[in-house]
Scaffold this motif. Structure first.
Motif, PDB file in Angstrom:
ATOM      1  N   ALA A   1       0.840  -1.207   0.000  1.00  0.00           N
ATOM      2  CA  ALA A   1       0.000   0.000   0.000  1.00  0.00           C
ATOM      3  C   ALA A   1       0.872   1.252   0.000  1.00  0.00           C
ATOM      4  O   ALA A   1       0.561   2.225  -0.691  1.00  0.00           O
ATOM      5  N   LEU A   2       1.964   1.242   0.734  1.00  0.00           N
ATOM      6  CA  LEU A   2       2.867   2.389   0.779  1.00  0.00           C
ATOM      7  C   LEU A   2       3.508   2.625  -0.583  1.00  0.00           C
ATOM      8  O   LEU A   2       3.603   3.762  -1.054  1.00  0.00           O
ATOM      9  N   SER A   3       3.908   1.561  -1.244  1.00  0.00           N
ATOM     10  CA  SER A   3       4.489   1.681  -2.586  1.00  0.00           C
ATOM     11  C   SER A   3       3.474   2.277  -3.567  1.00  0.00           C
ATOM     12  O   SER A   3       3.803   3.168  -4.357  1.00  0.00           O
ATOM     13  N   ALA A   4       2.230   1.803  -3.492  1.00  0.00           N
ATOM     14  CA  ALA A   4       1.179   2.331  -4.369  1.00  0.00           C
ATOM     15  C   ALA A   4       0.921   3.807  -4.056  1.00  0.00           C
ATOM     16  O   ALA A   4       0.785   4.623  -4.974  1.00  0.00           O
ATOM     17  N   ALA A   5       0.889   4.154  -2.789  1.00  0.00           N
ATOM     18  CA  ALA A   5       0.640   5.547  -2.393  1.00  0.00           C
ATOM     19  C   ALA A   5       1.739   6.462  -2.919  1.00  0.00           C
ATOM     20  O   ALA A   5       1.454   7.540  -3.453  1.00  0.00           O
ATOM     21  N   HIS A   6       2.996   6.037  -2.789  1.00  0.00           N
ATOM     22  CA  HIS A   6       4.110   6.834  -3.322  1.00  0.00           C
ATOM     23  C   HIS A   6       3.954   7.030  -4.829  1.00  0.00           C
ATOM     24  O   HIS A   6       4.123   8.138  -5.345  1.00  0.00           O
ATOM     25  N   LYS A   7       3.619   5.963  -5.515  1.00  0.00           N
ATOM     26  CA  LYS A   7       3.461   6.040  -6.974  1.00  0.00           C
ATOM     27  C   LYS A   7       2.325   6.988  -7.345  1.00  0.00           C
ATOM     28  O   LYS A   7       2.500   7.880  -8.174  1.00  0.00           O
ATOM     29  N   TRP A   8       1.156   6.800  -6.742  1.00  0.00           N
ATOM     30  CA  TRP A   8      -0.003   7.611  -7.094  1.00  0.00           C
ATOM     31  C   TRP A   8       0.213   9.081  -6.774  1.00  0.00           C
ATOM     32  O   TRP A   8      -0.115   9.950  -7.574  1.00  0.00           O
ATOM     33  N   LEU A   9       0.759   9.349  -5.612  1.00  0.00           N
ATOM     34  CA  LEU A   9       0.951  10.752  -5.221  1.00  0.00           C
ATOM     35  C   LEU A   9       2.057  11.422  -6.017  1.00  0.00           C
ATOM     36  O   LEU A   9       2.050  12.634  -6.188  1.00  0.00           O
ATOM     37  N   GLY A  10       3.000  10.643  -6.523  1.00  0.00           N
ATOM     38  CA  GLY A  10       4.078  11.199  -7.336  1.00  0.00           C
ATOM     39  C   GLY A  10       3.701  11.417  -8.782  1.00  0.00           C
ATOM     40  O   GLY A  10       4.276  12.257  -9.462  1.00  0.00           O
ATOM     41  N   GLU A  11       2.704  10.683  -9.264  1.00  0.00           N
ATOM     42  CA  GLU A  11       2.335  10.741 -10.677  1.00  0.00           C
ATOM     43  C   GLU A  11       1.126  11.612 -10.968  1.00  0.00           C
ATOM     44  O   GLU A  11       0.906  12.006 -12.099  1.00  0.00           O
ATOM     45  N   GLU A  12       0.305  11.880  -9.980  1.00  0.00           N
ATOM     46  CA  GLU A  12      -0.941  12.588 -10.226  1.00  0.00           C
ATOM     47  C   GLU A  12      -0.696  14.035 -10.618  1.00  0.00           C
ATOM     48  O   GLU A  12       0.228  14.676 -10.146  1.00  0.00           O
ATOM     49  N   SER A  13      -1.545  14.550 -11.458  1.00  0.00           N
ATOM     50  CA  SER A  13      -1.458  15.935 -11.901  1.00  0.00           C
ATOM     51  C   SER A  13      -1.881  16.861 -10.772  1.00  0.00           C
ATOM     52  O   SER A  13      -2.938  16.663 -10.178  1.00  0.00           O
ATOM     53  N   PRO A  14      -1.090  17.891 -10.478  1.00  0.00           N
ATOM     54  CA  PRO A  14      -1.511  18.826  -9.439  1.00  0.00           C
ATOM     55  C   PRO A  14      -2.779  19.591  -9.812  1.00  0.00           C
ATOM     56  O   PRO A  14      -3.456  20.123  -8.949  1.00  0.00           O
ATOM     57  N   ALA A  15      -3.113  19.629 -11.093  1.00  0.00           N
ATOM     58  CA  ALA A  15      -4.340  20.304 -11.502  1.00  0.00           C
ATOM     59  C   ALA A  15      -5.580  19.507 -11.081  1.00  0.00           C
ATOM     60  O   ALA A  15      -6.646  20.070 -10.925  1.00  0.00           O
ATOM     61  N   TYR A  16      -5.429  18.221 -10.921  1.00  0.00           N
ATOM     62  CA  TYR A  16      -6.535  17.355 -10.537  1.00  0.00           C
ATOM     63  C   TYR A  16      -6.126  16.453  -9.393  1.00  0.00           C
ATOM     64  O   TYR A  16      -5.869  15.277  -9.585  1.00  0.00           O
ATOM     65  N   PRO A  17      -6.079  16.993  -8.179  1.00  0.00           N
ATOM     66  CA  PRO A  17      -5.721  16.150  -7.039  1.00  0.00           C
ATOM     67  C   PRO A  17      -6.762  15.048  -6.853  1.00  0.00           C
ATOM     68  O   PRO A  17      -7.929  15.233  -7.196  1.00  0.00           O
ATOM     69  N   HIS A  18      -6.331  13.916  -6.348  1.00  0.00           N
ATOM     70  CA  HIS A  18      -7.223  12.769  -6.270  1.00  0.00           C
ATOM     71  C   HIS A  18      -7.496  12.272  -4.863  1.00  0.00           C
ATOM     72  O   HIS A  18      -8.421  11.515  -4.661  1.00  0.00           O
ATOM     73  N   PHE A  19      -6.689  12.665  -3.893  1.00  0.00           N
ATOM     74  CA  PHE A  19      -6.889  12.201  -2.529  1.00  0.00           C
ATOM     75  C   PHE A  19      -6.917  13.387  -1.579  1.00  0.00           C
ATOM     76  O   PHE A  19      -5.968  14.154  -1.511  1.00  0.00           O
ATOM     77  N   ALA A  20      -8.011  13.521  -0.841  1.00  0.00           N
ATOM     78  CA  ALA A  20      -8.079  14.497   0.248  1.00  0.00           C
ATOM     79  C   ALA A  20      -7.939  13.700   1.539  1.00  0.00           C
ATOM     80  O   ALA A  20      -8.581  12.649   1.704  1.00  0.00           O
ATOM     81  N   LEU A  21      -7.102  14.185   2.430  1.00  0.00           N
ATOM     82  CA  LEU A  21      -6.911  13.532   3.720  1.00  0.00           C
ATOM     83  C   LEU A  21      -7.394  14.450   4.827  1.00  0.00           C
ATOM     84  O   LEU A  21      -7.191  15.669   4.773  1.00  0.00           O
ATOM     85  N   ALA A  22      -8.032  13.856   5.833  1.00  0.00           N
ATOM     86  CA  ALA A  22      -8.483  14.596   7.007  1.00  0.00           C
ATOM     87  C   ALA A  22      -7.633  14.175   8.197  1.00  0.00           C
ATOM     88  O   ALA A  22      -7.320  12.992   8.364  1.00  0.00           O
ATOM     89  N   PHE A  23      -7.271  15.158   9.006  1.00  0.00           N
ATOM     90  CA  PHE A  23      -6.482  14.915  10.206  1.00  0.00           C
ATOM     91  C   PHE A  23      -7.256  15.447  11.402  1.00  0.00           C
ATOM     92  O   PHE A  23      -7.740  16.581  11.391  1.00  0.00           O
ATOM     93  N   PHE A  24      -7.374  14.619  12.433  1.00  0.00           N
ATOM     94  CA  PHE A  24      -8.048  14.994  13.669  1.00  0.00           C
ATOM     95  C   PHE A  24      -7.114  14.649  14.818  1.00  0.00           C
ATOM     96  O   PHE A  24      -6.580  13.536  14.872  1.00  0.00           O
ATOM     97  N   ASP A  25      -6.892  15.597  15.704  1.00  0.00           N
ATOM     98  CA  ASP A  25      -5.925  15.422  16.798  1.00  0.00           C
ATOM     99  C   ASP A  25      -4.552  15.031  16.268  1.00  0.00           C
ATOM    100  O   ASP A  25      -3.841  14.223  16.861  1.00  0.00           O
ATOM    101  N   GLY A  26      -4.192  15.559  15.096  1.00  0.00           N
ATOM    102  CA  GLY A  26      -2.879  15.307  14.520  1.00  0.00           C
ATOM    103  C   GLY A  26      -2.705  13.959  13.846  1.00  0.00           C
ATOM    104  O   GLY A  26      -1.632  13.661  13.328  1.00  0.00           O
ATOM    105  N   GLU A  27      -3.740  13.134  13.843  1.00  0.00           N
ATOM    106  CA  GLU A  27      -3.656  11.807  13.232  1.00  0.00           C
ATOM    107  C   GLU A  27      -4.508  11.752  11.968  1.00  0.00           C
ATOM    108  O   GLU A  27      -5.598  12.340  11.924  1.00  0.00           O
TER     109      GLU A  27
END
Length: 162
Positions: free
Chosen positions: A37-63
């Motif tokens: 999963a970490l390898s896939a995440a690195h690949k996806w986040l490195g290849e995606e176009s900044p014009a069309y972000p694909h993953f939004a992450l939410a952080f609560f209490d720093g996690e």
């Protein structure tokens, strides 16, 4: 404490991998290997176009507490782009903390600022919590579409016949 939502960057690969592993279990899939999963995440986040972000992450209490996986589709019949919400997932410890609402609010703000006319999404018919959540947000249930999938052997058959 407030929920912080942002578009994922390459520095968020570990957080994305953590969420992906928990999502697999929630959606009744075989557990994912974290390193895969970490390898896939690195690949996806490195290849995606900044014009069309694909993953939004939410952080609560720093996690890392939630994920929205989206795609932007270009004109439909109304000539407006749409956002397709592939997955919305909130970790168990963050349920009822406003994480899901914060993610949807973040996506709605992005749509409104970018001229994207709507958010389309699906959820499993067994996921009663998700159905109630989306109903509370005002999502309309549309029964005119049927969800279909081509995968695995079906993809190979299509290729062979073309």
């Amino acid at each position: 404490m407030a929920v912080d939502v942002r578009w994922a960057t390459t520095g968020d690969a570990a957080a994305l991998a953590t969420i992906l592993c928990e999502m697999a279990v929630h959606y009744r899939q075989p557990p994912l290997d974290h390193e895969r999963a970490l390898s896939a995440a690195h690949k996806w986040l490195g290849e995606e176009s900044p014009a069309y972000p694909h993953f939004a992450l939410a952080f609560f209490d720093g996690e890392v507490s939630g994920l929205a996986s989206v795609a932007i589709a270009h004109p439909g019949i109304d000539l407006e782009r749409l956002m397709f919400l592939k997955d919305l997932f909130v970790r168990g410890g963050a349920h009822n903390e406003g994480v899901g609402r914060a993610l949807i609010g973040f996506l709605a703000g992005h749509c409104l600022s970018q001229g994207i006319g709507r958010i389309d999404l699906t959820t499993e018919d067994w996921n009663e919590g998700a159905l109630r959540f989306y109903a509370r947000l005002g999502a309309e249930r549309h029964d005119q579409k049927v969800f279909l999938r081509l995968s695995g052997e079906a993809l190979k058959k299509v290729l062979a016949r073309s």
